[in-house]
Design a protein around this motif. Structure first.
Motif, PDB file in Angstrom:
ATOM      1  N   ASP A  58      71.486   3.825  58.676  1.00  0.00           N
ATOM      2  CA  ASP A  58      72.698   3.990  58.461  1.00  0.00           C
ATOM      3  C   ASP A  58      72.640   5.226  57.427  1.00  0.00           C
ATOM      4  N   THR A  59      73.778   5.899  57.276  1.00  0.00           N
ATOM      5  CA  THR A  59      73.603   6.985  56.608  1.00  0.00           C
ATOM      6  C   THR A  59      73.931   6.649  55.238  1.00  0.00           C
ATOM      7  N   GLU A  60      74.413   5.508  54.867  1.00  0.00           N
ATOM      8  CA  GLU A  60      74.643   4.977  53.631  1.00  0.00           C
ATOM      9  C   GLU A  60      73.738   4.188  53.170  1.00  0.00           C
ATOM     10  N   GLY A  61      73.063   4.031  52.011  1.00  0.00           N
ATOM     11  CA  GLY A  61      72.140   3.024  51.455  1.00  0.00           C
ATOM     12  C   GLY A  61      70.668   3.416  51.635  1.00  0.00           C
ATOM     13  N   LEU A  62      70.494   4.698  52.085  1.00  0.00           N
ATOM     14  CA  LEU A  62      68.999   5.097  52.636  1.00  0.00           C
ATOM     15  C   LEU A  62      68.436   5.450  51.272  1.00  0.00           C
ATOM     16  N   VAL A  63      67.525   4.852  50.829  1.00  0.00           N
ATOM     17  CA  VAL A  63      66.673   5.237  49.372  1.00  0.00           C
ATOM     18  C   VAL A  63      65.126   5.174  49.954  1.00  0.00           C
ATOM     19  N   SER A  64      64.394   6.263  49.813  1.00  0.00           N
ATOM     20  CA  SER A  64      63.029   6.301  49.889  1.00  0.00           C
ATOM     21  C   SER A  64      62.241   6.776  48.695  1.00  0.00           C
ATOM     22  N   SER A  65      61.059   6.288  48.471  1.00  0.00           N
ATOM     23  CA  SER A  65      60.269   6.516  47.147  1.00  0.00           C
ATOM     24  C   SER A  65      59.731   7.776  47.486  1.00  0.00           C
ATOM     25  N   PRO A  66      59.427   8.595  46.117  1.00  0.00           N
ATOM     26  CA  PRO A  66      58.656   9.826  46.374  1.00  0.00           C
ATOM     27  C   PRO A  66      57.338   9.804  46.966  1.00  0.00           C
ATOM     28  N   SER A  67      56.802   8.609  46.686  1.00  0.00           N
ATOM     29  CA  SER A  67      55.373   8.440  47.148  1.00  0.00           C
ATOM     30  C   SER A  67      55.295   8.484  48.745  1.00  0.00           C
ATOM     31  N   GLY A  68      56.424   8.075  49.253  1.00  0.00           N
ATOM     32  CA  GLY A  68      56.493   7.883  50.905  1.00  0.00           C
ATOM     33  C   GLY A  68      55.753   6.567  51.402  1.00  0.00           C
ATOM     34  N   MET A  69      55.909   5.716  50.391  1.00  0.00           N
ATOM     35  CA  MET A  69      55.147   4.203  50.874  1.00  0.00           C
ATOM     36  C   MET A  69      56.330   3.227  50.756  1.00  0.00           C
ATOM     37  N   LYS A  70      57.507   3.630  50.385  1.00  0.00           N
ATOM     38  CA  LYS A  70      58.582   2.425  50.326  1.00  0.00           C
ATOM     39  C   LYS A  70      59.997   3.108  50.806  1.00  0.00           C
ATOM     40  N   ALA A  71      60.855   2.358  51.238  1.00  0.00           N
ATOM     41  CA  ALA A  71      62.069   2.910  51.705  1.00  0.00           C
ATOM     42  C   ALA A  71      63.123   1.543  51.847  1.00  0.00           C
ATOM     43  N   THR A  72      64.009   1.572  51.454  1.00  0.00           N
ATOM     44  CA  THR A  72      65.361   0.566  51.636  1.00  0.00           C
ATOM     45  C   THR A  72      66.400   1.165  52.393  1.00  0.00           C
ATOM     46  N   PHE A  73      66.980   0.557  53.395  1.00  0.00           N
ATOM     47  CA  PHE A  73      67.905   1.273  54.174  1.00  0.00           C
ATOM     48  C   PHE A  73      68.947  -0.145  54.792  1.00  0.00           C
ATOM     49  N   ASN A  74      69.992   0.379  55.317  1.00  0.00           N
ATOM     50  CA  ASN A  74      70.521  -0.285  56.265  1.00  0.00           C
ATOM     51  C   ASN A  74      70.549  -0.013  57.584  1.00  0.00           C
ATOM     52  N   LEU A  75      70.077  -1.066  58.484  1.00  0.00           N
ATOM     53  CA  LEU A  75      69.842  -0.921  59.768  1.00  0.00           C
ATOM     54  C   LEU A  75      71.225  -1.421  60.844  1.00  0.00           C
ATOM     55  N   LYS A  76      71.842  -0.564  61.438  1.00  0.00           N
ATOM     56  CA  LYS A  76      72.957  -0.490  62.316  1.00  0.00           C
ATOM     57  C   LYS A  76      72.725  -0.922  63.624  1.00  0.00           C
ATOM     58  N   GLY A  77      73.264  -2.058  64.163  1.00  0.00           N
ATOM     59  CA  GLY A  77      73.070  -2.516  65.627  1.00  0.00           C
ATOM     60  C   GLY A  77      74.485  -2.023  66.363  1.00  0.00           C
ATOM     61  N   LYS A  78      74.965  -2.543  67.247  1.00  0.00           N
ATOM     62  CA  LYS A  78      76.325  -2.269  67.918  1.00  0.00           C
ATOM     63  C   LYS A  78      77.745  -2.793  66.949  1.00  0.00           C
ATOM     64  N   THR A  79      77.350  -3.899  66.350  1.00  0.00           N
ATOM     65  CA  THR A  79      78.393  -4.439  65.545  1.00  0.00           C
ATOM     66  C   THR A  79      77.949  -5.071  64.322  1.00  0.00           C
ATOM     67  N   LYS A  80      76.754  -5.276  64.195  1.00  0.00           N
ATOM     68  CA  LYS A  80      76.298  -5.736  62.838  1.00  0.00           C
ATOM     69  C   LYS A  80      75.381  -4.647  62.024  1.00  0.00           C
ATOM     70  N   THR A  81      75.169  -5.049  60.737  1.00  0.00           N
ATOM     71  CA  THR A  81      74.222  -4.083  59.894  1.00  0.00           C
ATOM     72  C   THR A  81      73.349  -5.248  59.055  1.00  0.00           C
ATOM     73  N   LEU A  82      72.082  -4.727  58.743  1.00  0.00           N
ATOM     74  CA  LEU A  82      71.100  -5.564  58.058  1.00  0.00           C
ATOM     75  C   LEU A  82      70.463  -4.848  57.380  1.00  0.00           C
ATOM     76  N   ALA A  83      70.284  -5.241  55.963  1.00  0.00           N
ATOM     77  CA  ALA A  83      69.502  -4.474  54.912  1.00  0.00           C
ATOM     78  C   ALA A  83      68.116  -4.689  55.144  1.00  0.00           C
ATOM     79  N   VAL A  84      67.143  -3.506  55.086  1.00  0.00           N
ATOM     80  CA  VAL A  84      65.880  -3.451  55.430  1.00  0.00           C
ATOM     81  C   VAL A  84      64.901  -2.989  54.198  1.00  0.00           C
ATOM     82  N   ALA A  85      63.823  -3.549  53.594  1.00  0.00           N
ATOM     83  CA  ALA A  85      63.189  -3.158  52.858  1.00  0.00           C
ATOM     84  C   ALA A  85      61.741  -2.986  53.408  1.00  0.00           C
TER      85      ALA A  85
END
Length: 140
Positions: A58-85
């Motif tokens: 998802d375009t909203e909620g995407l945050v990645s660490s400067p070290s490139g080892m962590k990211a949090t984002f929302n994953l979108k399906g057809k109708t649902k969304t899931l928070a991912v770390a």
């Protein structure tokens, strides 16, 4: 049967049992369900096990660490969304709007904790200058 033959037979049986157990244990831990995101969210039986999920970042909620080892984002399906770390090396092609496959497990807070991620790039496999919707099939 001589005593030496009995020892070899017993050792062979033990070896076969050990190899069989190790093979079964490694295959069992290697099995991971590949589930559609909407199905994963809807069916609680997948919430307690390790799975692979495909979706779009998802375009909203995407945050990645400067070290490139962590990211949090929302994953979108057809109708649902899931928070991912995600914890691990972030692929070069990872960006908002990209299709990704994440592997991990849902935590108690409802966030999918992933330690493996693969990006998909459909355009990499298309013919040069042609989009799938413009390609005509024979007989059309």
């Amino acid at each position: 049967m001589k005593a030496i033959h009995k020892k070899f037979l017993f050792g062979g049986i033990l070896l076969a049992i050990a190899v069989g157990y190790l093979g079964f244990a490694s295959v069992k831990t290697g099995w991971v369900y590949y589930v559609d995101l909407d199905k994963f969210v809807d069916e609680a039986k997948f919430h307690t096990q390790r799975v692979k999920i495909c979706g779009t970042v998802d375009t909203e909620g995407l945050v990645s660490s400067p070290s490139g080892m962590k990211a949090t984002f929302n994953l979108k399906g057809k109708t649902k969304t899931l928070a991912v770390a995600y914890h691990g090396v972030i692929p070069d092609m990872f960006a908002a709007g990209r299709d990704v496959v994440v592997e991990g497990k849902l935590d108690a807070a409802g966030t999918f904790q992933s330690d493996q991620m693969m990006t998909k790039c459909a355009s990499k496999y298309e013919s040069a200058g042609k989009h799938p919707e413009t390609i005509k099939r024979s007989g059309e």
